[in-house]
Design an enzyme around this catalytic site. Structure first.
Site, PDB file in Angstrom:
ATOM      1  N   GLU A  56       0.841  -1.208   0.000  1.00 32.15           N
ATOM      2  CA  GLU A  56       0.000   0.000   0.000  1.00 32.15           C
ATOM      3  C   GLU A  56       0.867   1.245   0.000  1.00 32.15           C
ATOM      4  O   GLU A  56       0.566   2.241  -0.686  1.00 32.15           O
ATOM      5  CB  GLU A  56      -0.886   0.064   1.251  1.00 32.15           C
ATOM      6  CG  GLU A  56      -1.714  -1.155   1.530  1.00 32.15           C
ATOM      7  CD  GLU A  56      -0.972  -2.192   2.360  1.00 32.15           C
ATOM      8  OE1 GLU A  56       0.195  -2.481   2.056  1.00 32.15           O
ATOM      9  OE2 GLU A  56      -1.568  -2.730   3.298  1.00 32.15           O
ATOM     10  N   CYS A  88       0.454   1.016   7.568  1.00 28.45           N
ATOM     11  CA  CYS A  88      -0.197   1.340   6.291  1.00 28.45           C
ATOM     12  C   CYS A  88      -1.544   2.003   6.531  1.00 28.45           C
ATOM     13  O   CYS A  88      -1.978   2.840   5.746  1.00 28.45           O
ATOM     14  CB  CYS A  88      -0.380   0.077   5.459  1.00 28.45           C
ATOM     15  SG  CYS A  88       1.166  -0.562   4.825  1.00 28.45           S
ATOM     16  N   ALA A 166      12.794 -42.267  -7.441  1.00 26.05           N
ATOM     17  CA  ALA A 166      14.042 -41.954  -8.122  1.00 26.05           C
ATOM     18  C   ALA A 166      14.945 -41.172  -7.179  1.00 26.05           C
ATOM     19  O   ALA A 166      14.496 -40.595  -6.200  1.00 26.05           O
ATOM     20  CB  ALA A 166      13.754 -41.145  -9.375  1.00 26.05           C
ATOM     21  N   ALA A 168      17.807 -38.261  -5.963  1.00 24.49           N
ATOM     22  CA  ALA A 168      17.929 -36.802  -6.091  1.00 24.49           C
ATOM     23  C   ALA A 168      18.738 -36.501  -7.340  1.00 24.49           C
ATOM     24  O   ALA A 168      19.544 -37.323  -7.774  1.00 24.49           O
ATOM     25  CB  ALA A 168      18.623 -36.235  -4.870  1.00 24.49           C
ATOM     26  N   TRP A 174      18.763 -41.198 -11.052  1.00 28.89           N
ATOM     27  CA  TRP A 174      17.842 -40.117 -11.438  1.00 28.89           C
ATOM     28  C   TRP A 174      17.323 -40.381 -12.845  1.00 28.89           C
ATOM     29  O   TRP A 174      18.081 -40.552 -13.784  1.00 28.89           O
ATOM     30  CB  TRP A 174      18.557 -38.769 -11.351  1.00 28.89           C
ATOM     31  CG  TRP A 174      17.685 -37.639 -11.781  1.00 28.89           C
ATOM     32  CD1 TRP A 174      17.797 -36.934 -12.938  1.00 28.89           C
ATOM     33  CD2 TRP A 174      16.569 -37.090 -11.088  1.00 28.89           C
ATOM     34  NE1 TRP A 174      16.819 -35.976 -12.998  1.00 28.89           N
ATOM     35  CE2 TRP A 174      16.037 -36.058 -11.892  1.00 28.89           C
ATOM     36  CE3 TRP A 174      15.936 -37.377  -9.878  1.00 28.89           C
ATOM     37  CZ2 TRP A 174      14.929 -35.303 -11.518  1.00 28.89           C
ATOM     38  CZ3 TRP A 174      14.838 -36.634  -9.507  1.00 28.89           C
ATOM     39  CH2 TRP A 174      14.347 -35.615 -10.316  1.00 28.89           C
ATOM     40  N   ARG A 188      13.781 -24.982  -5.536  1.00 29.94           N
ATOM     41  CA  ARG A 188      14.791 -24.881  -4.478  1.00 29.94           C
ATOM     42  C   ARG A 188      15.234 -23.439  -4.265  1.00 29.94           C
ATOM     43  O   ARG A 188      15.515 -23.017  -3.143  1.00 29.94           O
ATOM     44  CB  ARG A 188      16.026 -25.707  -4.850  1.00 29.94           C
ATOM     45  CG  ARG A 188      15.860 -27.198  -4.663  1.00 29.94           C
ATOM     46  CD  ARG A 188      17.138 -27.883  -5.076  1.00 29.94           C
ATOM     47  NE  ARG A 188      17.118 -29.322  -4.848  1.00 29.94           N
ATOM     48  CZ  ARG A 188      18.122 -30.116  -5.168  1.00 29.94           C
ATOM     49  NH1 ARG A 188      19.214 -29.616  -5.725  1.00 29.94           N
ATOM     50  NH2 ARG A 188      18.050 -31.404  -4.938  1.00 29.94           N
ATOM     51  N   LEU A 208      22.049 -30.517  -2.920  1.00 24.20           N
ATOM     52  CA  LEU A 208      20.847 -29.822  -2.453  1.00 24.20           C
ATOM     53  C   LEU A 208      20.899 -28.304  -2.609  1.00 24.20           C
ATOM     54  O   LEU A 208      20.214 -27.593  -1.879  1.00 24.20           O
ATOM     55  CB  LEU A 208      20.513 -30.176  -0.991  1.00 24.20           C
ATOM     56  CG  LEU A 208      20.171 -31.627  -0.685  1.00 24.20           C
ATOM     57  CD1 LEU A 208      19.767 -31.763   0.792  1.00 24.20           C
ATOM     58  CD2 LEU A 208      19.059 -32.153  -1.583  1.00 24.20           C
ATOM     59  N   GLU A 297      12.686 -33.565   0.221  1.00 20.25           N
ATOM     60  CA  GLU A 297      12.988 -34.319  -1.005  1.00 20.25           C
ATOM     61  C   GLU A 297      13.175 -35.808  -0.753  1.00 20.25           C
ATOM     62  O   GLU A 297      13.798 -36.492  -1.552  1.00 20.25           O
ATOM     63  CB  GLU A 297      14.230 -33.716  -1.687  1.00 20.25           C
ATOM     64  CG  GLU A 297      14.048 -32.272  -2.143  1.00 20.25           C
ATOM     65  CD  GLU A 297      14.931 -31.886  -3.329  1.00 20.25           C
ATOM     66  OE1 GLU A 297      15.330 -32.766  -4.112  1.00 20.25           O
ATOM     67  OE2 GLU A 297      15.226 -30.687  -3.446  1.00 20.25           O
TER      68      GLU A 297
HETATM   69  C1  AOF Z   1       0.685  -4.697   4.819  1.00 20.90           C
HETATM   70  N1  AOF Z   1       1.190  -4.595   3.562  1.00 20.90           N
HETATM   71  O1  AOF Z   1       2.608  -5.191   1.965  1.00 20.90           O
HETATM   72  C2  AOF Z   1       2.708  -6.348   3.993  1.00 20.90           C
HETATM   73  C3  AOF Z   1       2.143  -6.485   5.287  1.00 20.90           C
HETATM   74  O2  AOF Z   1       8.394  -6.846   8.535  1.00 20.90           O
HETATM   75  P1  AOF Z   1       7.483  -5.636   8.638  1.00 20.90           P
HETATM   76  O3  AOF Z   1       7.776  -4.759   9.798  1.00 20.90           O
HETATM   77  O4  AOF Z   1       7.473  -4.917   7.331  1.00 20.90           O
HETATM   78  O5  AOF Z   1       5.982  -6.123   8.931  1.00 20.90           O
HETATM   79  C4  AOF Z   1       5.595  -7.354   8.532  1.00 20.90           C
HETATM   80  C5  AOF Z   1       4.156  -7.642   8.934  1.00 20.90           C
HETATM   81  O6  AOF Z   1       3.293  -6.739   8.271  1.00 20.90           O
HETATM   82  C6  AOF Z   1       3.784  -9.039   8.435  1.00 20.90           C
HETATM   83  O7  AOF Z   1       3.930 -10.002   9.445  1.00 20.90           O
HETATM   84  C7  AOF Z   1       2.345  -8.864   8.046  1.00 20.90           C
HETATM   85  O8  AOF Z   1       1.503  -8.974   9.177  1.00 20.90           O
HETATM   86  C8  AOF Z   1       2.295  -7.439   7.562  1.00 20.90           C
HETATM   87  N2  AOF Z   1       2.628  -7.415   6.128  1.00 20.90           N
HETATM   88  N3  AOF Z   1       1.130  -5.666   5.641  1.00 20.90           N
HETATM   89  O9  AOF Z   1      -0.169  -3.890   5.214  1.00 20.90           O
HETATM   90  C9  AOF Z   1       2.172  -5.366   3.107  1.00 20.90           C
HETATM   91  N4  AOF Z   1       3.751  -7.125   3.587  1.00 20.90           N
HETATM   92 ZN    ZN Z   2       1.632  -2.361   6.085  1.00 17.23          ZN
END
Ligand code: AOF
Ligand code: ZN
Length: 376
Positions: A56, A88, A166, A168, A174, A188, A208, A297
């Site tokens: 946002e 936000c 099979a 990895a 494989w 991965r 891996l 895996e």
């Molecule tokens: C939103 N918009 O695009 C996202 C949200 O790591 P931070 O401090 O940026 O906060 C992460 C937390 O904010 C995450 O655990 C989730 O609850 C929310 N993520 N929220 O409004 C976003 N990525």
């Molecule tokens: Zn946010």
């Protein structure tokens, strides 16, 4: 009923969210679209990397004054907490947005309905639940981590037509096509961790790693209850360059563990006798480290434990169009997998690839979307 233009804008926001795949974890992928009062899209945003601006915030910055009086479509409930970035909800209010359409709630305890409440308290019209199932699927690994304290578990296997597991990629048993192997390496490259059992490590001597490298570098994990992983294995020899965790049980000999540590491995010791209990404790430990996506895996023994304990969230099943075994060959067979809903079928290089979802993704823990949108 949602308008067709609302649905199109939310679809666009969901597409934008996917740009963060492998880059935002342990945060969720989030996308946002702002439409002006006339209905035309004036700005777009997405959460692009962990620690970076939220979707946002990016859209509001791009819109500038054009956001005033407009509608924000966002795939996840806007946050209302001071995390790595300011809330936000405050940015939305300050931008003069009049209406917010949210696909799904945020289960994160510091948000969990608070973002919606903050917007409504500021007199903004909020509707929740448009394309909620898609948004919840998109953020299922994040929701699994937040609600269960463990990573989203993807089980990947490759079998021959006659059901033999099979090896990895890299091992000489494989049998899948190069195109299938390419898919595995791409998977991965966005994982937080990749796990195998000691049987597979001894039989195939895999590395891996993701080749070519993807957006993330996975922690490699070997379930090795007795501490048998050879110091000369590719896994141990590369441990200083790519992190390797060896998960051992109570009967592992102390001198082996010291040697593994001296070679650069992390040894994780769990005294629990039962292999299934140990695996669940390990998943909880990975959850504490905030690892979101775990790829498993094999081999047969690890799959058996996972299936018995219903620990698989998603399956990636490759079947090669060839027989591999002979009667009585003793080659490992895939234990009976859990039922899953098919999400994608491909035919890489003549193999069959099925991606499936086991059970329903964890939901938001929000009120029924119908009852919320009624208030708008
Ligand atoms: C939103 N918009 O695009 C996202 C949200 O790591 P931070 O401090 O940026 O906060 C992460 C937390 O904010 C995450 O655990 C989730 O609850 C929310 N993520 N929220 O409004 C976003 N990525
Ligand atoms: Zn946010």
């Amino acid at each position: 009923m949602a308008e067709a233009s609302d649905i199109a804008s939310m679809r666009r926001a969901l597409d934008l969210a996917r740009r963060g795949e492998g880059r935002v974890e342990p945060n969720p992928m989030v996308g946002a679209v702002i439409c002006g009062p006339g209905g035309a899209i004036v700005a777009e945003g997405w959460h692009d990397r962990f620690g970076g601006p939220h979707a946002e915030a990016m859209a509001i910055a791009a819109a500038g004054g054009a956001a005033r009086g407009g509608t924000l479509y966002v795939t996840l409930e806007p946050c209302c907490h001071h995390g790595k970035t300011p809330p936000c909800s405050e940015a939305i209010i300050a931008a003069g947005i009049r209406r917010v359409v949210v696909a799904a709630g945020d289960p994160f305890p510091e948000v969990a309905g608070g973002g919606i409440a903050a917007l409504e308290a500021a007199g903004i019209s909020v509707e929740v639940g448009l394309l909620a199932a898609d948004a919840e699927r998109l953020t299922a690994p994040f929701r699994r981590l937040v609600t269960s304290g463990r990573p989203w578990v993807i089980a990947k296997w490759a079998v021959s037509l006659d059901g033999r597991l099979a090896a990895a990629p890299g091992g000489d048993r494989w049998i899948s096509s190069p195109e299938s192997r390419e898919l595995v390496h791409r998977l991965r490259g966005r994982m937080d961790a990749i796990l195998i059992g000691i049987g597979t490590a001894l039989a195939d001597d895999p590395l891996l790693t993701a080749r070519p490298a993807g957006p993330r570098r996975a922690l490699r994990i070997v379930l090795d209850s007795r501490g048998r992983l050879p110091l000369e294995s590719k896994l141990v020899r590369s441990a200083r360059d790519w992190p390797l965790l060896v998960a051992v049980g109570p009967e592992a000999a102390a001198d082996c563990l010291l040697a593994l540590e001296a070679a650069g491995c992390e040894v994780w010791r769990e005294p629990e006798q039962d292999a299934g209990e140990r695996l669940e404790k390990l998943l909880a430990e990975l959850g504490r480290r905030r690892l979101t996506n775990l790829l498993i895996e094999g081999g047969a023994e690890v799959f058996r434990t996972l299936f018995n304990r219903s620990l698989v969230d998603e399956v990636h099943a490759f079947t090669a169009a060839r027989r591999l075994g002979k009667p009585g060959d003793g080659l490992p067979q895939l234990p009976s997998p859990p039922p899953f809903e098919v999400e994608e079928v491909l035919h890489p290089g003549g193999d069959t690839f099925v991606r499936g979802l086991v059970g329903r993704p964890p939901l938001s823990g929000q009120a029924d979307p119908e009852s919320r949108s009624a208030s708008a």
